[in-house]
Write an enzyme that holds these catalytic residues in place. Sequence first.
Site, PDB file in Angstrom:
ATOM      1  N   CYS A 122       0.889  -1.152   0.179  1.00 11.70           N
ATOM      2  CA  CYS A 122       0.054   0.033   0.004  1.00 11.70           C
ATOM      3  C   CYS A 122       0.984   1.248   0.111  1.00 11.70           C
ATOM      4  O   CYS A 122       2.113   1.099   0.048  1.00 11.70           O
ATOM      5  CB  CYS A 122      -0.874   0.049   1.043  1.00 11.70           C
ATOM      6  SG  CYS A 122       0.033   0.568   2.708  1.00 11.70           S
ATOM      7  N   ARG A 127       3.758  -2.949   4.828  1.00 10.04           N
ATOM      8  CA  ARG A 127       2.809  -3.467   5.554  1.00 10.04           C
ATOM      9  C   ARG A 127       2.434  -5.128   5.631  1.00 10.04           C
ATOM     10  O   ARG A 127       1.151  -5.424   5.228  1.00 10.04           O
ATOM     11  CB  ARG A 127       1.427  -2.720   5.492  1.00 10.04           C
ATOM     12  CG  ARG A 127       1.676  -1.382   5.641  1.00 10.04           C
ATOM     13  CD  ARG A 127       0.428  -0.453   5.520  1.00 10.04           C
ATOM     14  NE  ARG A 127      -0.370  -0.335   6.682  1.00 10.04           N
ATOM     15  CZ  ARG A 127      -1.242   0.530   6.739  1.00 10.04           C
ATOM     16  NH1 ARG A 127      -1.881   0.944   5.967  1.00 10.04           N
ATOM     17  NH2 ARG A 127      -2.068   0.474   8.209  1.00 10.04           N
ATOM     18  N   ASP A 312      -0.443   8.422  12.444  1.00 11.62           N
ATOM     19  CA  ASP A 312      -1.553   9.108  11.720  1.00 11.62           C
ATOM     20  C   ASP A 312      -1.890  10.383  11.975  1.00 11.62           C
ATOM     21  O   ASP A 312      -2.635  11.089  11.439  1.00 11.62           O
ATOM     22  CB  ASP A 312      -2.869   8.276  12.240  1.00 11.62           C
ATOM     23  CG  ASP A 312      -3.020   6.968  11.811  1.00 11.62           C
ATOM     24  OD1 ASP A 312      -2.112   6.657  10.619  1.00 11.62           O
ATOM     25  OD2 ASP A 312      -3.923   6.119  12.224  1.00 11.62           O
ATOM     26  N   ARG A 404     -12.534   8.222   3.230  1.00 12.66           N
ATOM     27  CA  ARG A 404     -12.386   6.977   3.797  1.00 12.66           C
ATOM     28  C   ARG A 404     -12.196   7.175   5.372  1.00 12.66           C
ATOM     29  O   ARG A 404     -12.622   6.330   6.140  1.00 12.66           O
ATOM     30  CB  ARG A 404     -10.928   6.417   3.421  1.00 12.66           C
ATOM     31  CG  ARG A 404     -10.998   5.757   2.033  1.00 12.66           C
ATOM     32  CD  ARG A 404      -9.640   5.128   1.950  1.00 12.66           C
ATOM     33  NE  ARG A 404      -9.457   4.200   2.691  1.00 12.66           N
ATOM     34  CZ  ARG A 404      -8.100   3.868   3.312  1.00 12.66           C
ATOM     35  NH1 ARG A 404      -6.993   4.141   2.412  1.00 12.66           N
ATOM     36  NH2 ARG A 404      -8.005   3.022   4.291  1.00 12.66           N
TER      37      ARG A 404
HETATM   38  C1  UD1 Z   1      -3.275   0.581  12.392  1.00 13.61           C
HETATM   39  C2  UD1 Z   1      -4.229   1.756  11.824  1.00 13.61           C
HETATM   40  C3  UD1 Z   1      -3.483   2.658  11.265  1.00 13.61           C
HETATM   41  C4  UD1 Z   1      -2.314   3.181  11.850  1.00 13.61           C
HETATM   42  C5  UD1 Z   1      -1.453   1.994  12.497  1.00 13.61           C
HETATM   43  C6  UD1 Z   1      -0.399   2.518  13.503  1.00 13.61           C
HETATM   44  C7  UD1 Z   1      -6.457   0.752  11.694  1.00 13.61           C
HETATM   45  C8  UD1 Z   1      -7.190   0.251  10.985  1.00 13.61           C
HETATM   46  N1  UD1 Z   1      -5.272   1.158  11.279  1.00 13.61           N
HETATM   47  O1  UD1 Z   1      -2.891  -0.100  11.013  1.00 13.61           O
HETATM   48  O2  UD1 Z   1      -4.372   3.822  10.804  1.00 13.61           O
HETATM   49  O3  UD1 Z   1      -1.412   4.089  11.157  1.00 13.61           O
HETATM   50  O4  UD1 Z   1      -2.293   0.951  13.084  1.00 13.61           O
HETATM   51  O5  UD1 Z   1      -0.738   3.312  14.485  1.00 13.61           O
HETATM   52  O6  UD1 Z   1      -6.543   0.365  12.830  1.00 13.61           O
HETATM   53  N2  UD1 Z   1       3.836  -5.207  10.578  1.00 13.61           N
HETATM   54  C9  UD1 Z   1       4.486  -5.963  10.133  1.00 13.61           C
HETATM   55  N3  UD1 Z   1       3.931  -7.275  10.357  1.00 13.61           N
HETATM   56  C10 UD1 Z   1       2.567  -7.395  10.563  1.00 13.61           C
HETATM   57  C11 UD1 Z   1       1.723  -6.374  11.064  1.00 13.61           C
HETATM   58  C12 UD1 Z   1       2.425  -5.089  10.999  1.00 13.61           C
HETATM   59  O7  UD1 Z   1       5.621  -5.812   9.621  1.00 13.61           O
HETATM   60  O8  UD1 Z   1       2.105  -8.461  10.827  1.00 13.61           O
HETATM   61  C13 UD1 Z   1       4.421  -3.448  10.464  1.00 13.61           C
HETATM   62  C14 UD1 Z   1       3.914  -2.591   9.682  1.00 13.61           C
HETATM   63  O9  UD1 Z   1       4.186  -2.688   8.356  1.00 13.61           O
HETATM   64  C15 UD1 Z   1       4.068  -1.173  10.425  1.00 13.61           C
HETATM   65  C16 UD1 Z   1       4.015  -1.586  11.819  1.00 13.61           C
HETATM   66  O10 UD1 Z   1       4.183  -3.166  11.847  1.00 13.61           O
HETATM   67  O11 UD1 Z   1       5.310  -0.930  10.001  1.00 13.61           O
HETATM   68  C17 UD1 Z   1       2.823  -1.035  12.587  1.00 13.61           C
HETATM   69  O12 UD1 Z   1       1.694  -1.596  11.945  1.00 13.61           O
HETATM   70  P1  UD1 Z   1       0.473  -1.836  12.643  1.00 13.61           P
HETATM   71  O13 UD1 Z   1       0.418  -1.274  14.048  1.00 13.61           O
HETATM   72  O14 UD1 Z   1       0.237  -3.342  12.497  1.00 13.61           O
HETATM   73  O15 UD1 Z   1      -0.665  -1.019  11.739  1.00 13.61           O
HETATM   74  P2  UD1 Z   1      -1.927  -1.336  11.045  1.00 13.61           P
HETATM   75  O16 UD1 Z   1      -3.013  -2.284  12.175  1.00 13.61           O
HETATM   76  O17 UD1 Z   1      -2.051  -2.002   9.902  1.00 13.61           O
END
Ligand code: UD1
Length: 427
Positions: A122, A127, A312, A404
């Site tokens: 994305c 991500r 965010d 969104r």
């Molecule tokens: C959620 C929020 C988003 C916010 C983010 C961080 C929702 C719907 N979205 O996104 O608005 O910007 O939290 O506060 O609530 N990662 C990995 N592996 C994984 C999961 C995450 O490497 O399995 C990494 C991601 O690429 C990123 C970091 O961890 O660099 C944090 O991501 P994460 O907290 O999981 O974000 P989201 O849940 O996608």
Amino acid sequence: MDRMRIIGGVPLEGTIPIGGAKNAALPLMAASLLSDETLRLENVPDLADVAAMANLLAQHGVDIERGEWPGPGDGCLELSAAHITSVTAPYDLVRKMRASVLVLGPLVARCGRARVSLPGGCAIGTRPIDLHINGLRKFGVEIELSGGYVEARAPKGLHGAEIVFPFVSVGATEQLLMAATLAEGESVLINAAREPEIGDLAECLVKMGARIDGVGSDRLHVTGVGRLHGAVHRIIPDRIETGTFIMAAAATGGDVRLTHTRPDFVTAVIRRLDGAGIELTTAEDSIRVRRRGDGLDGVDVTTEPYPGYPTDLQAQFMALMTTARGVSLITETVFENRFMHVPELARMGANITVQGASALVRGVPRLIGAPVMATDLRASVSLVIAGLVAEGETVINRVYHLDRGYERLEDKLAACGARIERLRDGA
Ligand code: UD1
């Protein structure tokens, strides 16, 4: 595609009501899959992402009644997953919104099977969802990745496990928390994310009969139960919408009262803005924003998981700092590649140098309006803030990003005097 036209230079004055939190609504809606009884959610924001999640759930067989939704103010959804008719979340729906992957844990925990498209890359980095998958495997779920799909099977159900997250992930914490509620035995999630939206999800799950200890901490202890029942839950206010309007009011030198919000959710934001010369007066559910002196001072910000400064609100803070006195160093530690707004802000006259994960903003006396566009939600709204400050006309393309995550954005700003209008497709 709709565009937004702004004539800048008007200090915002008035009151803005804050809606329910998008990032709480999406996992809460997915949680409806965990029970065959009705989950009633109140204070649901009327947003494109909420509609996208509703579409996805509907094709799983969830019956969705819309109370006063869609409509401003107090939307309500009644979600009833009595009969799950499909355990497949198709690519076309998942690719539009990454939070769609949150159906994976609930589906496999309830039905023993799920087939969910991988979300893909994305605009703000790769991500991946490796933490989601590794955690579900620890719960005994067999997972294969094939044809762009996560194929998950747990014919004998899930069993509890200890999960240690190597780093903080909001989505993975939500995914595994939901799955753990129906896993047999005890689960512990260590180094769990502590975002208020996770506390909200946990509270709702407890209302549905889940047994969860440690809510609000980075260690969630779950004792699995055989089934969850229906519940009524009111979604918390959106702290990112709150922070965005704080920034818009501060940037324009206005005087705005935000209502229906939770000041304690934006403590890190209030601290930084206080340093920049903004006076924030808080009451139980409202925040008044105005400038203390005649201008803004540059302050530094590093994004971090909650309770740190939120990623965010990074783009919006950068828009605010473009016209501050002195310099501001903004460091992004949560996502790679989350500076897409920089070249667009530069087109409006901002002076920003990016080096790796940091952006150095040197304040300029003024921004000048320009046609701009952005490729994600928060970047787009940072351009709205810049447009409100800039001299002359700014036209923001690709407004669907704003839809969104911001409910009636232009109406809320116009009610405070902003000269902003939506140009419908073809106008
Ligand atoms: C959620 C929020 C988003 C916010 C983010 C961080 C929702 C719907 N979205 O996104 O608005 O910007 O939290 O506060 O609530 N990662 C990995 N592996 C994984 C999961 C995450 O490497 O399995 C990494 C991601 O690429 C990123 C970091 O961890 O660099 C944090 O991501 P994460 O907290 O999981 O974000 P989201 O849940 O996608």
